[in-house]
Design a protein around this motif. Structure first.
Motif, mmCIF file in Angstrom:
data_model
loop_
_atom_site.group_PDB
_atom_site.id
_atom_site.type_symbol
_atom_site.label_atom_id
_atom_site.label_comp_id
_atom_site.label_asym_id
_atom_site.label_seq_id
_atom_site.Cartn_x
_atom_site.Cartn_y
_atom_site.Cartn_z
ATOM 1 N N GLU A 330 51.680 30.379 64.335
ATOM 2 C CA GLU A 330 52.310 31.673 63.990
ATOM 3 C C GLU A 330 52.962 31.611 62.615
ATOM 4 O O GLU A 330 52.980 32.604 61.886
ATOM 5 C CB GLU A 330 53.319 32.090 65.073
ATOM 6 N N TRP A 331 53.472 30.450 62.240
ATOM 7 C CA TRP A 331 54.096 30.316 60.912
ATOM 8 C C TRP A 331 53.048 30.194 59.812
ATOM 9 O O TRP A 331 53.225 30.713 58.716
ATOM 10 C CB TRP A 331 55.063 29.124 60.897
ATOM 11 N N ASP A 333 50.240 31.670 59.946
ATOM 12 C CA ASP A 333 49.779 33.051 59.771
ATOM 13 C C ASP A 333 50.800 33.873 58.981
ATOM 14 O O ASP A 333 50.439 34.721 58.168
ATOM 15 C CB ASP A 333 49.555 33.727 61.131
ATOM 16 N N ARG A 334 52.079 33.616 59.238
ATOM 17 C CA ARG A 334 53.120 34.449 58.621
ATOM 18 C C ARG A 334 53.365 34.067 57.159
ATOM 19 O O ARG A 334 53.428 34.932 56.294
ATOM 20 C CB ARG A 334 54.401 34.270 59.436
ATOM 21 N N TRP A 335 53.492 32.758 56.881
ATOM 22 C CA TRP A 335 53.936 32.334 55.548
ATOM 23 C C TRP A 335 52.943 31.408 54.823
ATOM 24 O O TRP A 335 53.205 31.003 53.689
ATOM 25 C CB TRP A 335 55.303 31.627 55.643
#
Ligand code: BGC
Length: 360
Positions: A330-331, A333-335
């Motif tokens: 998820e990280w 994908d996010r950053w």
């Protein structure tokens, strides 16, 4: 090129003409911003290896950025003195753009530790090289008034989390910063007396509510440990290495959070899956070195060096041993990929290398 030489080179190359150290030049969420916390430890690293001009420029930048906000500090302090609760959103920011503005991006923006860490690093640098940083006085006095008035408030921690808590690592940084400000000798008499009294208040509060089972706790009243607590021992000396609470804190952080030379932030960490942080290996090694255990310190230095990319750049964290593997994606994908190079990682490498006599 040795990793000491490469670290000095990366930091020098990326330092902004304004004096600011970017946290990480290309990482999506940090690009264009400088943190007082990261930068103070980077400046401490280069100061130890003779880059006096680079550290001077960073400290002068901080002094300007904080000094420019002296009016804001005084208005916050007088509102608080009149009994008003100042919203977190109106406090000073955690990070600034490289030209010293507040920046328009949302951030977890109320953190007190950086102001203390900056004062601490400024004092270390000035004492080491036997000279004051010119023009720092206004910023030092504003930072001191800010910490003196607000040290007791909950705020986000080193990891920009849990704004509702009072974090012991933050209190350790404030305590060191207030003592450093007094030692710098630029405060007015009333400011100095208030700063010294606030520092005593910090120490008394931590002694009362920040210690559990003979070691420091992540936040007042909690039971967890956090690797940021290492700084309360070395370098901040709220509990020095020779004090039983200091020694027990380092031992407990190592027992719970260190694996094969790398160090996790805290057991419940899920950021990028909760990997091992290069800069925290630096803090643990620094504690071992300062306590007279050079072989253990060396193990952490070697682990840090082994995490460098083929170009010699050090990341924020490494992802081979994760506390929460299913939270990594998820990280990403996010950053995007983990911040690399992270200047704070290089700064900590420089500090620990210096402790062990490893030079460029
Ligand atoms: C970390 C902070 C750090 C910032 C910039 C964040 O992810 O939690 O400790 O100051 O990155 O490096």
């Amino acid at each position: 090129m040795s990793l000491v030489a490469h670290s000095l080179d990366v930091i020098k190359r990326l330092q902004s003409p304004t004096g600011a150290y970017p946290a990480s030049p290309t990482f999506s969420a940090y690009r264009g911003y400088s943190w007082l916390r990261d930068g103070a430890f980077v400046a401490e690293g280069v100061s130890r290896h003779g880059d006096v001009a680079g550290a001077d420029a960073f400290h002068a930048w901080c002094a300007r950025v904080v000094g420019d906000r002296a009016g804001q500090v005084d208005s916050l302090v007088s509102r608080a003195a009149r009994g008003q609760t100042v919203p977190v959103s109106e406090m000073l920011p955690t990070r600034f753009t490289l030209d010293g503005m507040d920046g328009a991006d949302e951030w977890w923006d109320f953190q007190l530790d950086g102001y203390g860490t900056w004062l601490w690093a400024l004092r270390e640098h000035s004492a080491r090289h036997g000279k004051a940083v010119p023009g720092a006085e206004k910023g030092v006095r504003a930072a001191t008034r800010y910490l003196t008035a607000f040290w007791h408030l909950p705020c986000y921690d080193w990891w920009e989390e849990h704004v509702e808590q009072r974090h012991v690592a933050t209190l350790g940084a404030i305590h060191a910063g207030l003592r450093a400000a007094v030692a710098l000798g630029v405060l007015g008499a009333a400011e100095e007396a208030a700063a010294a009294e606030a520092a005593e208040g910090v120490a008394a509060l931590v002694e009362r509510e920040g210690v559990a089972s003979g070691r420091l706790r992540k936040w007042l009243g909690g039971d967890a440990v956090d690797a940021s607590l290492l700084a309360c021992v070395v370098p901040f000396a709220l509990y020095p290495a020779g004090h039983p609470v200091g020694a027990a804190t380092v031992a407990e952080v190592e027992r719970q959070l260190a694996r094969d030379g790398g160090v996790h932030r805290y057991l419940a960490d899920t950021f990028y899956g909760g990997g091992r942080w290069v800069l925290l290996a630096g803090f643990l090694g620094w504690n071992h070195a300062a306590a007279g255990r050079p072989a253990e310190a060396r193990r952490y230095l070697d682990w840090m060096a082994a995490q460098a990319t083929p170009e010699g750049d050090l990341p924020e964290q490494v992802s081979d041993l994760l506390l929460a593997p299913d939270r990594r994606q998820e990280w990403l994908d996010r950053w995007g990929p983990v911040a690399t190079p992270l200047l704070w990682s290089h700064g900590m490498y420089l500090i620990l290398a210096d402790e062990l006599g490893v030079r460029a």
